[in-house]
Write an enzyme that holds these catalytic residues in place. Sequence first.
Site, PDB file in Angstrom:
ATOM      1  N   GLY A  96       0.356  -1.264   0.374  1.00 32.03           N
ATOM      2  CA  GLY A  96       0.169  -0.094  -0.413  1.00 32.03           C
ATOM      3  C   GLY A  96       0.732   1.374   0.145  1.00 32.03           C
ATOM      4  O   GLY A  96       2.352   1.213   0.444  1.00 32.03           O
ATOM      5  N   GLN A 145       2.710   9.932   2.011  1.00 27.41           N
ATOM      6  CA  GLN A 145       4.153   9.365   1.799  1.00 27.41           C
ATOM      7  C   GLN A 145       5.086   9.828   0.884  1.00 27.41           C
ATOM      8  O   GLN A 145       6.001   9.571   0.655  1.00 27.41           O
ATOM      9  CB  GLN A 145       3.768   7.572   1.671  1.00 27.41           C
ATOM     10  CG  GLN A 145       3.625   6.997   2.792  1.00 27.41           C
ATOM     11  CD  GLN A 145       3.163   5.450   3.182  1.00 27.41           C
ATOM     12  OE1 GLN A 145       2.110   4.916   2.241  1.00 27.41           O
ATOM     13  NE2 GLN A 145       4.210   4.552   3.448  1.00 27.41           N
ATOM     14  N   CYS A 151       5.758  -0.221   7.214  1.00 30.06           N
ATOM     15  CA  CYS A 151       5.852   0.829   6.147  1.00 30.06           C
ATOM     16  C   CYS A 151       7.282   1.455   5.981  1.00 30.06           C
ATOM     17  O   CYS A 151       7.715   1.157   5.834  1.00 30.06           O
ATOM     18  CB  CYS A 151       5.463   1.643   7.876  1.00 30.06           C
ATOM     19  SG  CYS A 151       4.953   3.367   6.702  1.00 30.06           S
ATOM     20  N   LEU A 152       6.681   1.670   4.560  1.00 29.83           N
ATOM     21  CA  LEU A 152       7.862   2.286   3.891  1.00 29.83           C
ATOM     22  C   LEU A 152       8.136   3.462   4.337  1.00 29.83           C
ATOM     23  O   LEU A 152       8.954   3.856   3.488  1.00 29.83           O
ATOM     24  CB  LEU A 152       6.995   2.842   2.014  1.00 29.83           C
ATOM     25  CG  LEU A 152       6.076   1.222   1.385  1.00 29.83           C
ATOM     26  CD1 LEU A 152       5.720   1.772   0.639  1.00 29.83           C
ATOM     27  CD2 LEU A 152       7.763   0.348   1.610  1.00 29.83           C
ATOM     28  N   HIS A 168      -3.704   0.238   7.835  1.00 25.78           N
ATOM     29  CA  HIS A 168      -2.852   1.189   7.848  1.00 25.78           C
ATOM     30  C   HIS A 168      -2.205   2.271   6.727  1.00 25.78           C
ATOM     31  O   HIS A 168      -2.835   3.774   7.573  1.00 25.78           O
ATOM     32  CB  HIS A 168      -1.906   0.173   7.445  1.00 25.78           C
ATOM     33  CG  HIS A 168       0.118   0.516   6.979  1.00 25.78           C
ATOM     34  ND1 HIS A 168       0.273   0.239   8.187  1.00 25.78           N
ATOM     35  CD2 HIS A 168       0.615   1.633   6.874  1.00 25.78           C
ATOM     36  CE1 HIS A 168       1.666   0.259   7.673  1.00 25.78           C
ATOM     37  NE2 HIS A 168       1.915   1.619   6.658  1.00 25.78           N
ATOM     38  N   GLU A 169      -3.662   2.281   5.668  1.00 22.70           N
ATOM     39  CA  GLU A 169      -3.371   3.028   4.448  1.00 22.70           C
ATOM     40  C   GLU A 169      -3.716   4.432   4.870  1.00 22.70           C
ATOM     41  O   GLU A 169      -3.541   5.554   5.138  1.00 22.70           O
ATOM     42  CB  GLU A 169      -3.317   2.633   3.283  1.00 22.70           C
ATOM     43  CG  GLU A 169      -2.172   2.322   2.820  1.00 22.70           C
ATOM     44  CD  GLU A 169      -1.191   2.148   2.966  1.00 22.70           C
ATOM     45  OE1 GLU A 169      -0.749   2.957   2.464  1.00 22.70           O
ATOM     46  OE2 GLU A 169       0.070   1.212   2.886  1.00 22.70           O
ATOM     47  N   HIS A 212      -1.729   7.005   7.837  1.00 23.58           N
ATOM     48  CA  HIS A 212      -1.201   7.514   6.500  1.00 23.58           C
ATOM     49  C   HIS A 212      -2.145   8.680   6.051  1.00 23.58           C
ATOM     50  O   HIS A 212      -1.769   9.891   6.602  1.00 23.58           O
ATOM     51  CB  HIS A 212      -0.994   6.828   5.147  1.00 23.58           C
ATOM     52  CG  HIS A 212      -0.108   6.313   5.370  1.00 23.58           C
ATOM     53  ND1 HIS A 212       1.398   7.036   6.300  1.00 23.58           N
ATOM     54  CD2 HIS A 212       0.463   4.936   6.104  1.00 23.58           C
ATOM     55  CE1 HIS A 212       2.392   5.798   6.860  1.00 23.58           C
ATOM     56  NE2 HIS A 212       2.091   5.025   6.000  1.00 23.58           N
TER      57      HIS A 212
END
Length: 188
Positions: free
Chosen positions: A46, A51, A99-100, A141-142, A145
Site C-alpha cells: 500500500g 508518503q 511501513c515504507l 494502515h493506509e 496515513h
Amino acid sequence: MAVLPIRIMGDPVLHAPAARVDEITDEVRQLVADMFETMDAAPGVGLAAPQVGVGLRIFTYTYEDDEGQPWRGVVINPELWIRPLEPGYPDPDEESEGCLSFPGERFALRRSEAALLTGTDLEGHAVRIEVTGWRARILQHEFDHLDGVLYVDRLDDEDARVVAKIAKKRKWGKPGASWMPGVDDIDA
C-alpha cells in the site's frame, strides 16, 4: 510514470491530516499512476499520497491472497469503519507490520480483524470494500496515513523507544527525509 521518493517518518506531510480530493484531474491520475509504480518498486502492499509528499486523501493497495488472486486498486476520499479490537497484546508472528515511511523494520501492532471502506475510484465510481485479515490491516494502515498517523505512532512504550533509537541512529525524524525505491539502501 515515475517512481517517487518516499517520505520518512519526520516529514511534516506524514503527520498532518490530508485534504479531500475535490476533482479527479489529469494531475491526480498521474499521481495515482506514479504511486502504483512507486509502491511496486518499493515493494509495498500500500502507499498513501502523503508518503510521496502529497497531502491528499488517496491511497493505492495491492495484495495477492492465499490462492494467488490479485487484489489491487486505488481509493480516493475513503471512509473507514472497523470492528472493535480484540483485547490483549499483538502476536509478533501474526500481527507484525512494516511501513515504507519507516523502512526496513517491523513491529507487532494489534489491528481490527475486519474493516469496511468506502470512497471513490479513479473514474469517480463508488468503491465499497469489506475485508478481514491481512487486507483489513492494509486498509487500516493506509487510512491512518491520511489522518497523519504512522503505525509506529500506535506502538506500545517499549517499541516506541526502539523506534526512537532507530530514527536517531539513521538520522530520520527531520523534514524532507526520504528514500528512493530501487535506488537507496533502506537497511542502512
